[in-house]
Design an enzyme around this catalytic site. Sequence first.
Site, PDB file in Angstrom:
ATOM      1  N   ASP A  26       0.801  -1.227   0.000  1.00  0.00           N
ATOM      2  CA  ASP A  26       0.000   0.000   0.000  1.00  0.00           C
ATOM      3  C   ASP A  26       0.834   1.277   0.000  1.00  0.00           C
ATOM      4  O   ASP A  26       0.320   2.354  -0.263  1.00  0.00           O
ATOM      5  CB  ASP A  26      -0.932   0.034   1.226  1.00  0.00           C
ATOM      6  N   ARG A  50      -6.833   0.367   1.842  1.00  0.00           N
ATOM      7  CA  ARG A  50      -7.936   0.631   2.763  1.00  0.00           C
ATOM      8  C   ARG A  50      -7.807   2.012   3.410  1.00  0.00           C
ATOM      9  O   ARG A  50      -8.773   2.714   3.593  1.00  0.00           O
ATOM     10  CB  ARG A  50      -7.988  -0.466   3.827  1.00  0.00           C
TER      11      ARG A  50
END
Length: 826
Positions: free
Chosen positions: A212, A256
């Site tokens: 990420d 997320r």
Amino acid sequence: MWTSLDLSVIGSKLFISVSLAFAVFFFFSFFPFSQNKKEPPAKKMLQPKEKHEHTHNLGIGKAIAVLTSGGDAQGMNAAVRAVVRVGIFTGAKVYFVHEGYQGLVDGGDNIKEATWESVSMMLQLGGTVIGSARCQDFRTREGRLKAARNLVKRGITNLCVIGGDGSLTGADTFRAEWSNLLMELVKTGGITAEETKNSSHLNIVGMVGSIDNDFCGTDMTIGTDSALHRIMEIVDAITTTAQSHQRTFVLEVMGRHCGYLALITALACGADWVFIPESPPEDDWEEHLCRRLTETRGRGSRLNIIIVAEGAINKQGKPITSEDIKNLVVKRLGYDTRVTILGHVQRGGTPSAFDRILGSRMGVEAVMALLEGTPDTPACVVSLSGNQAVRLPLMECVQVTKDVTTAMNEGRFEDAVKLRGRSFQNNWNVYKLLAHVRPPSTKSGYNLAVMNVGAPAAGMNAAVRAAVRIGLIHGHKMLAVHDGFEGLAHGQVEEIVWGGVGGWTGLGGSKLGTKRTLPKKYFEEISATISTFNIHGLIVIGGFEAFTGSLELVEGRSKYEELCIPLCVIPATVSNNVPGSDFSIGADTALNTITMTCDRIKQSAAGTKRRVFIIETMGGFCGYLATMAGLASGADAAYIYEDPFTIRDLQVNVEHLTEKMKTTVKRGLVLRNEKCNENYTTDFIFNLYSEEGKGIFESRKNVLGHMQQGGTPTPFDRNFGTKMGAKSVVWLTGKIKECSRHGRIFANTLDSACLLGMRRRSLVFQPLAELENQTDFEHRIPKQQWWLKLRPILKILAKYKIDLDTSEKAHLEHVARKGLPVEANI
């Protein structure tokens, strides 16, 4: 006939000559230092500023444990491999901890001593070979007591943790409690007082492994680049089917709490819209989105691409899902719309060359940080800043990372973007300009030309696209020059509009056409073309020819007034040999091509056993590709011009491979830069290895050739090209205004002709004239090259006994919270 007088004269001269010869012989025998030869310039380039430390003795009597925790990420294996091999190289014992913190708590066979051979053939594997697991036991004090006992019993006082912020926070907690844990273990009889004394403190170093890229303090985390490779492969594949059916595709990527993957994907594919959690869209985003999609179709596009981070939200914190977006587009526009959720495919696959080199460099730095650590040294995380390895206090980075989430939860989205760092801010600003800002109705009156020069390089088209669109946003008329300086001389110039560069980011080669021809012999024709098309500024995208050709244009200003226009060079070459920039557009794509080819060759060698491959790479006299591909593929040697070698060095390499064949790793890989030595050619080295390896190993050779210049650009080259193209136009616009007098442009100062390059941690403009002194024109390379300091790592990881250059250590720094740099405020 000789007379007696002649003979006597000759005899006298002969006696004097012999006497002098003996005198010289005895002088040099007694004073051997007088025979020292001058060192070749390239060899001097490799000499460190300070004396090397004896790194091969640094770890004697010490033990290091390495574990991977949390979500897996491609490149973790490269980091593990580097920790093991550099640890063993320093004399330390190195232990694998299988299954992350769970293995640390459970102990037993989960903690095993690693060997040099145990990390072979893991460099090219995705995931983590030593396993990773979410561990609830380690969150309890009882679990940490067990973990401490398992380490103390093995004499391990150095722990290297590869994972995300949760894993690294756990490691810091473990270190803070260490003394109390040992005291409790002594009281309960878990360990002896002697063992406590020998393990009085625990050193912790972290490496961030997360696809990420959600950890503040580092430009890139291990695994991010590989995840972008997986995403772009899918986006490129979807683009073809979307064009066929005139569809709109909504692609959901991971992230997320961080929109980095979504943002870079949107930049790299030229997406129509991107949703990221750090910067939710305005309240009327539905109307804006539909208008944007309609405008794109109106310009002739047959498809729309929308990128969504899985954690995308609106201003009120409510999730924005892929299905929500699909339903909106179908209901309001009636477009045939499909959703693709990429899921865990982003975590899988082979790590990219960047992640392998990043993991290897971070692994080396982590071992050095551990072995140099003291009880007073805070737990640190090894990070990447530009092309530099840096050490940052672990908990400072963790705190800033948590601050981002807090800012998003509190609706402070501008703060969230700033806390992500300058790189994230720059990417977001460039994307907003390219995707959300409409070209103005009023024109600036300036004409900017863009051209490609030299050999083609993947990413050139992305730079042209960004330059054209940013130029149009500034109100300029953009002109495309075909076939380099030769095309400029022959008037091959045409206006290029917004839709003319649609879909260019993912295309390899050069859409404008490119040639190596230099401009000096065409000054009159080029001047006429500049005058005819009223060109006010020129962007030259290319390799060494672009640099030298632009220097010629600057020299021609004294004779031709038309050449007195602002000029910007953007380095784009697979060789990465342009002075003034640590990286060139196209080099990353070529590096990945070489690395993937080497993987296949190694696989072949592993199957047949006792086989050594000699691979020739491109690069001219520049050894960047050979060196970095050697690091990324685990080569045994890489021969380059900048690091001169002799027949003795070749002999040492053959002996090294002979010893290697006695182990379980019965294969070899040797890379050779195409112009590393005019006598020790690829054929010569192949024949030498074949002869000396008779009965021990077979040799094979492979010349990769022009396949290194082809292929679709990597995410790095697309993104790098986009940012370079955008920034060049902003600089050029300012310089044109600065040089404008009474409606005429007259630029003849040194700073009106610059090269835009990446220097350490930032993009900088440097006058071409200043770069002349930094250039070896005969061999077409810069005199100083940063990557040469990585060569000892290549040799150490291949098990050569040398000293690691520690003259430029990565000292502990602090996390800087800086505002936007000037280039981001476009």
